[in-house]
Scaffold this motif. Structure first.
Motif, PDB file in Angstrom:
ATOM      1  N   ASP A 193       0.830  -1.205   0.000  1.00 23.22           N
ATOM      2  CA  ASP A 193       0.000   0.000   0.000  1.00 23.22           C
ATOM      3  C   ASP A 193       0.868   1.260   0.000  1.00 23.22           C
ATOM      4  OD1 ASP A 193      -2.215  -1.608   0.043  1.00 23.22           O
ATOM      5  OD2 ASP A 193      -2.605  -1.376   2.191  1.00 23.22           O
ATOM      6  N   PHE A 194       1.942   1.227   0.756  1.00 22.91           N
ATOM      7  CA  PHE A 194       2.875   2.355   0.802  1.00 22.91           C
ATOM      8  C   PHE A 194       3.492   2.579  -0.576  1.00 22.91           C
ATOM      9  CE2 PHE A 194       7.268   3.893   1.548  1.00 22.91           C
ATOM     10  CZ  PHE A 194       7.006   5.066   2.236  1.00 22.91           C
ATOM     11  N   GLY A 195       3.874   1.494  -1.241  1.00 23.73           N
ATOM     12  CA  GLY A 195       4.470   1.607  -2.570  1.00 23.73           C
ATOM     13  C   GLY A 195       3.494   2.170  -3.591  1.00 23.73           C
ATOM     14  N   ARG A 196       2.243   1.737  -3.529  1.00 22.29           N
ATOM     15  CA  ARG A 196       1.236   2.268  -4.464  1.00 22.29           C
ATOM     16  C   ARG A 196       1.049   3.768  -4.252  1.00 22.29           C
ATOM     17  NH1 ARG A 196      -1.832  -2.514  -2.814  1.00 22.29           N
ATOM     18  NH2 ARG A 196      -1.594  -4.141  -4.391  1.00 22.29           N
ATOM     19  N   ALA A 197       1.055   4.187  -2.980  1.00 26.11           N
ATOM     20  CA  ALA A 197       0.896   5.613  -2.701  1.00 26.11           C
ATOM     21  C   ALA A 197       2.042   6.435  -3.272  1.00 26.11           C
ATOM     22  CB  ALA A 197       0.786   5.837  -1.188  1.00 26.11           C
ATOM     23  N   LEU A 198       3.228   5.824  -3.362  1.00 27.98           N
ATOM     24  CA  LEU A 198       4.400   6.523  -3.912  1.00 27.98           C
ATOM     25  C   LEU A 198       4.514   6.372  -5.427  1.00 27.98           C
ATOM     26  CD1 LEU A 198       7.130   5.618  -1.243  1.00 27.98           C
ATOM     27  CD2 LEU A 198       5.891   7.777  -1.497  1.00 27.98           C
ATOM     28  N   GLY A 199       3.613   5.560  -6.007  1.00 30.86           N
ATOM     29  CA  GLY A 199       3.642   5.395  -7.451  1.00 30.86           C
ATOM     30  C   GLY A 199       4.503   4.254  -7.942  1.00 30.86           C
ATOM     31  N   TYR A 200       4.918   3.356  -7.054  1.00 31.28           N
ATOM     32  CA  TYR A 200       5.708   2.203  -7.483  1.00 31.28           C
ATOM     33  C   TYR A 200       4.830   1.263  -8.301  1.00 31.28           C
ATOM     34  CZ  TYR A 200       9.797   3.170  -4.553  1.00 31.28           C
ATOM     35  OH  TYR A 200      10.941   3.723  -4.002  1.00 31.28           O
ATOM     36  N   ARG A 201       5.280   0.870  -9.473  1.00 36.12           N
ATOM     37  CA  ARG A 201       4.553  -0.074 -10.310  1.00 36.12           C
ATOM     38  C   ARG A 201       5.404  -1.314 -10.611  1.00 36.12           C
ATOM     39  NH1 ARG A 201       1.254   2.496  -8.560  1.00 36.12           N
ATOM     40  NH2 ARG A 201      -0.400   3.738  -9.547  1.00 36.12           N
ATOM     41  N   ALA A 202       6.656  -1.102 -10.961  1.00 38.68           N
ATOM     42  CA  ALA A 202       7.547  -2.235 -11.255  1.00 38.68           C
ATOM     43  C   ALA A 202       7.896  -2.961  -9.956  1.00 38.68           C
ATOM     44  CB  ALA A 202       8.814  -1.740 -11.940  1.00 38.68           C
ATOM     45  N   LYS A 203       8.294  -4.220 -10.107  1.00 37.30           N
ATOM     46  CA  LYS A 203       8.654  -5.013  -8.941  1.00 37.30           C
ATOM     47  C   LYS A 203       9.846  -5.901  -9.271  1.00 37.30           C
ATOM     48  CE  LYS A 203       6.910  -8.585  -5.772  1.00 37.30           C
ATOM     49  NZ  LYS A 203       7.530  -7.964  -4.577  1.00 37.30           N
ATOM     50  N   THR A 204      10.945  -5.679  -8.581  1.00 46.23           N
ATOM     51  CA  THR A 204      12.112  -6.557  -8.602  1.00 46.23           C
ATOM     52  C   THR A 204      12.632  -6.631  -7.172  1.00 46.23           C
ATOM     53  OG1 THR A 204      13.741  -4.794  -8.953  1.00 46.23           O
ATOM     54  CG2 THR A 204      12.722  -5.746 -10.934  1.00 46.23           C
ATOM     55  N   ASP A 205      13.558  -7.525  -6.925  1.00 45.75           N
ATOM     56  CA  ASP A 205      14.122  -7.629  -5.577  1.00 45.75           C
ATOM     57  C   ASP A 205      14.802  -6.321  -5.176  1.00 45.75           C
ATOM     58  OD1 ASP A 205      13.224 -10.211  -5.527  1.00 45.75           O
ATOM     59  OD2 ASP A 205      15.175 -11.136  -5.944  1.00 45.75           O
ATOM     60  N   ALA A 206      15.519  -5.710  -6.114  1.00 47.10           N
ATOM     61  CA  ALA A 206      16.210  -4.459  -5.816  1.00 47.10           C
ATOM     62  C   ALA A 206      15.216  -3.335  -5.528  1.00 47.10           C
ATOM     63  CB  ALA A 206      17.122  -4.076  -6.982  1.00 47.10           C
ATOM     64  N   ILE A 207      14.149  -3.270  -6.329  1.00 50.89           N
ATOM     65  CA  ILE A 207      13.122  -2.240  -6.107  1.00 50.89           C
ATOM     66  C   ILE A 207      12.448  -2.457  -4.757  1.00 50.89           C
ATOM     67  CG2 ILE A 207      10.861  -1.441  -6.887  1.00 50.89           C
ATOM     68  CD1 ILE A 207      11.846  -1.836  -9.756  1.00 50.89           C
ATOM     69  N   ASP A 208      12.168  -3.712  -4.425  1.00 51.52           N
ATOM     70  CA  ASP A 208      11.527  -4.013  -3.141  1.00 51.52           C
ATOM     71  C   ASP A 208      12.415  -3.592  -1.977  1.00 51.52           C
ATOM     72  OD1 ASP A 208       9.345  -5.005  -4.432  1.00 51.52           O
ATOM     73  OD2 ASP A 208       9.861  -7.122  -4.148  1.00 51.52           O
ATOM     74  N   ALA A 209      13.720  -3.811  -2.096  1.00 46.00           N
ATOM     75  CA  ALA A 209      14.642  -3.400  -1.034  1.00 46.00           C
ATOM     76  C   ALA A 209      14.648  -1.887  -0.878  1.00 46.00           C
ATOM     77  CB  ALA A 209      16.050  -3.914  -1.340  1.00 46.00           C
ATOM     78  N   ALA A 210      14.621  -1.173  -2.014  1.00 47.07           N
ATOM     79  CA  ALA A 210      14.609   0.291  -1.962  1.00 47.07           C
ATOM     80  C   ALA A 210      13.303   0.792  -1.340  1.00 47.07           C
ATOM     81  CB  ALA A 210      14.785   0.862  -3.365  1.00 47.07           C
ATOM     82  N   LEU A 211      12.190   0.145  -1.698  1.00 44.55           N
ATOM     83  CA  LEU A 211      10.901   0.529  -1.126  1.00 44.55           C
ATOM     84  C   LEU A 211      10.889   0.290   0.388  1.00 44.55           C
ATOM     85  CD1 LEU A 211       7.953   1.418  -1.391  1.00 44.55           C
ATOM     86  CD2 LEU A 211       7.377  -0.950  -1.982  1.00 44.55           C
ATOM     87  N   LEU A 212      11.453  -0.814   0.825  1.00 42.10           N
ATOM     88  CA  LEU A 212      11.512  -1.111   2.255  1.00 42.10           C
ATOM     89  C   LEU A 212      12.365  -0.088   3.003  1.00 42.10           C
ATOM     90  CD1 LEU A 212      11.806  -4.991   2.046  1.00 42.10           C
ATOM     91  CD2 LEU A 212      10.013  -3.748   3.260  1.00 42.10           C
ATOM     92  N   ALA A 213      13.430   0.379   2.364  1.00 41.46           N
ATOM     93  CA  ALA A 213      14.263   1.396   3.002  1.00 41.46           C
ATOM     94  C   ALA A 213      13.484   2.702   3.161  1.00 41.46           C
ATOM     95  CB  ALA A 213      15.536   1.627   2.182  1.00 41.46           C
ATOM     96  N   ARG A 214      12.705   3.066   2.147  1.00 33.61           N
ATOM     97  CA  ARG A 214      11.877   4.274   2.253  1.00 33.61           C
ATOM     98  C   ARG A 214      10.787   4.098   3.300  1.00 33.61           C
ATOM     99  NH1 ARG A 214      10.211   7.340  -3.174  1.00 33.61           N
ATOM    100  NH2 ARG A 214       9.589   8.787  -1.522  1.00 33.61           N
ATOM    101  N   PHE A 215      10.215   2.899   3.344  1.00 40.36           N
ATOM    102  CA  PHE A 215       9.198   2.588   4.356  1.00 40.36           C
ATOM    103  C   PHE A 215       9.801   2.726   5.757  1.00 40.36           C
ATOM    104  CE2 PHE A 215       6.764  -0.252   7.083  1.00 40.36           C
ATOM    105  CZ  PHE A 215       5.452  -0.028   6.688  1.00 40.36           C
ATOM    106  N   ALA A 216      11.001   2.214   5.933  1.00 40.12           N
ATOM    107  CA  ALA A 216      11.671   2.293   7.234  1.00 40.12           C
ATOM    108  C   ALA A 216      11.891   3.739   7.653  1.00 40.12           C
ATOM    109  CB  ALA A 216      13.010   1.553   7.171  1.00 40.12           C
ATOM    110  N   GLU A 217      12.327   4.574   6.709  1.00 34.72           N
ATOM    111  CA  GLU A 217      12.631   5.972   7.020  1.00 34.72           C
ATOM    112  C   GLU A 217      11.363   6.788   7.268  1.00 34.72           C
ATOM    113  OE1 GLU A 217      14.968   9.791   4.984  1.00 34.72           O
ATOM    114  OE2 GLU A 217      15.066   7.794   4.067  1.00 34.72           O
TER     115      GLU A 217
END
Length: 318
Positions: A85-109
């Motif tokens: 849900d957090f990723g959708r709010a930020l406009g994330y559409r693509a999904k890879t392991d690297a993208i997921d890690a970056a999204l998790l870092a933003r979620f953490a911050e």
């Protein structure tokens, strides 16, 4: 982000970990092995991140979280749905392991999720047994459905499989009971929970394995955690229907079954449910309200460490 504050997102896969540290341009990868975990802890040690976040992935993340916690890091395991849900709010559409890690870092911050104690080895074992029992029960239901439409020669095969599954379920019940009896604290807590009419061995195992917060939180917080707190759907003059959802679905399912039993066996829950139905509430709405009330009663029993006693004003025959 303050000058020396960093946040880390870790995407956990079967064979590797993708790690994104806030402020770094690209993620890096280590194998999900003992050597890889050691390298991960060594590389993160100098920055001592304010928060390391990873999704709950059916247990794959636990060794990673334990290794990082043992190294002194603040680790939060989060619900994957919240991250999506957090990723959708930020406009994330693509999904890879690297993208997921970056999204998790933003979620953490951004979110800075709470750091909760990790389950010990005994709790992990209990959760494993409870989870496996749930899988076996689901398989039994599926096989019974298949049998209705199976050819006669296939029904005998399904019957043999059903007999095996029933035996496996019974053995799991026995293993769960042995584990509860071997743990002094669990044995005491199980006796408290089973003192409440409507709560049996299966529900007790689920609550002890998957709701350790029982007796430690307010009833409102606990209801939200389990997913039995109704949410408003209002806008302007419009008043929508209240709904429940989210939370720990496995606990909510067990509580639902306990409530069905409690509407017959527990005088307090029976009177509460009957009163709501008499007022015109739909039975499903009344049952959800009864689930909420039963959870509140269980929370009080565990909090006060006092077995259930039926109040005099609702004693049968009064």
């Amino acid at each position: 982000m303050s000058k020396n504050e960093t946040y880390v997102g870790i995407d956990v896969a079967q064979d590797h970990l993708d790690v994104q540290v806030s402020g770094e341009t690209a993620p890096w990868r280590v194998p999900r092995t003992e050597a890889g975990l050691e390298a991960l802890c060594t590389r993160l040690a100098p920055s001592l991140p304010a928060r390391i976040v990873m999704e709950v992935t059916g247990g794959l993340e636990l060794p990673v979280a334990q290794a990082l916690s043992a190294a002194g890091h603040a680790v939060a395991r989060v619900n994957p749905r919240h991250v999506r849900d957090f990723g959708r709010a930020l406009g994330y559409r693509a999904k890879t392991d690297a993208i997921d890690a970056a999204l998790l870092a933003r979620f953490a911050e951004t979110i800075r999720p709470a750091v909760r104690p990790l389950p010990d080895a005994e709790t992990q074992a209990l959760r494993g047994l409870v989870g496996r029992r749930r899988q076996v029960v689901r398989l039994i239901a599926q096989e019974r459905t298949h049998r209705h439409t199976a050819a006669p020669d296939m029904q005998a095969r399904i019957d043999r499989h059903l007999a095996w599954l029933a035996e496996e379920r019974d053995q799991l019940d026995q293993a769960i009971e042995r584990l509860l009896q071997a743990h002094a604290a669990w044995q005491e807590q199980a006796e408290l929970l089973r003192s409440v009419p409507g709560v049996g061995g299966v529900v007790t195992g689920v609550l002890l394995a998957e709701l350790p917060e029982l007796g430690r939180l307010s009833h409102r917080t606990l209801a939200a955690l389990v997913g039995v707190a109704p949410f408003n759907h209002d806008s302007g003059h419009f008043r929508g229907r209240r709904t429940i959802g989210g939370g720990r679905a496995s606990v909510r399912q067990a509580l639902y079954m306990a409530t069905l039993s409690a509407t017959r066996a527990n005088p307090v829950i029976r009177a509460f449910y009957t009163r709501l139905v008499a007022r015109g509430k739909p039975k499903k709405v009344a049952l959800v309200a009864a689930m909420h009330k039963l959870l509140t009663l269980l929370n009080a029993v565990m909090r006060d460490k006092t077995p259930w006693r039926t109040p005099p004003q609702v004693m049968p025959g009064t």
